[in-house]
Motif scaffolding. Sequence first.
Motif, short mmCIF file in Angstrom:
data_model
loop_
_atom_site.label_atom_id
_atom_site.label_comp_id
_atom_site.label_asym_id
_atom_site.label_seq_id
_atom_site.Cartn_x
_atom_site.Cartn_y
_atom_site.Cartn_z
N PRO A 5 -23.88 -15.03 5.85
CA PRO A 5 -23.18 -16.47 6.51
C PRO A 5 -22.29 -16.97 5.54
O PRO A 5 -22.64 -17.42 4.22
N GLN A 6 -21.07 -16.98 5.81
CA GLN A 6 -19.89 -17.62 4.91
C GLN A 6 -20.51 -19.13 4.43
O GLN A 6 -20.19 -19.59 3.29
N GLN A 7 -21.14 -19.75 5.46
CA GLN A 7 -21.40 -21.33 4.84
C GLN A 7 -22.30 -21.31 3.77
O GLN A 7 -22.40 -22.32 2.95
N TYR A 12 -23.13 -22.31 -1.79
CA TYR A 12 -23.48 -22.12 -3.16
C TYR A 12 -22.55 -22.31 -4.11
O TYR A 12 -22.69 -22.60 -5.46
N ARG A 13 -21.10 -21.91 -3.68
CA ARG A 13 -19.90 -22.32 -4.49
C ARG A 13 -20.07 -23.75 -4.84
O ARG A 13 -19.68 -23.94 -6.27
#
Length: 220
Positions: A5-7, A12-13
């Motif tokens: 999942p991109q979210q 995390y970033r």
Amino acid sequence: MSPFPQQLIDGYRTFRSQRLPTEQSRYRELSERGQSPEVMVIGCCDSRVSPEVIFDAGPGELFVVRNVANLVPVYAPDGGAHGVSAALEYAVNALRVKHVVVLGHALCGGIRAFIDNIEPLSPGDFIGRWMSMFIKPGEKVEQRDHETMADFTVRIEKAAVFRSLENLMTFPFVRTPVARGELSLHGAYFGVAEGSLFVLDSAAKQFRSVGESQRIGSSE
Ligand SMILES: [Zn+2]
């Protein structure tokens, strides 16, 4: 297979660029010396009721186990696989936590499923079986006369906290340190819509609101 999942990647970033720099030394220290949280929280899986968020806790501060409706089973050394009991055993006997907090909450889906006696969501009826531990043999959970559905639901959500606290005391390794004053058990209830917190006054068997100026644990 769909991608991770991109979210979560984005989250995390953000963590890495914003939170990690301020907490890096704490993570290093925790990795070298190990964790030593003083508080265990037993909460619900509900995505709106994250103990670390509600109690503004950093890494290493809370030892958390979450399950449907924040339930603690009765002590049962029967050879079965008991997730909550395993976490409790580790928290009390290895980490030597000083407090165990059972955190209930408003709008609990597990409690709602139990009240509405919903059809099993799968042939295993895992929720039904899990929630059934909430009831003692012969006990009935019913809406009282003149009690609204909302009030009934809140009463049962809070009863789940009471039941879990009661069940905690069935564990010999909890009972003993509690009797020695080395471990304290607490109840709390989170109101999702207002973000309000109520702490159980165990002497009065009532949940009391924690206002901004009020000290937790102070007697009123
Ligand atoms: Zn819940």
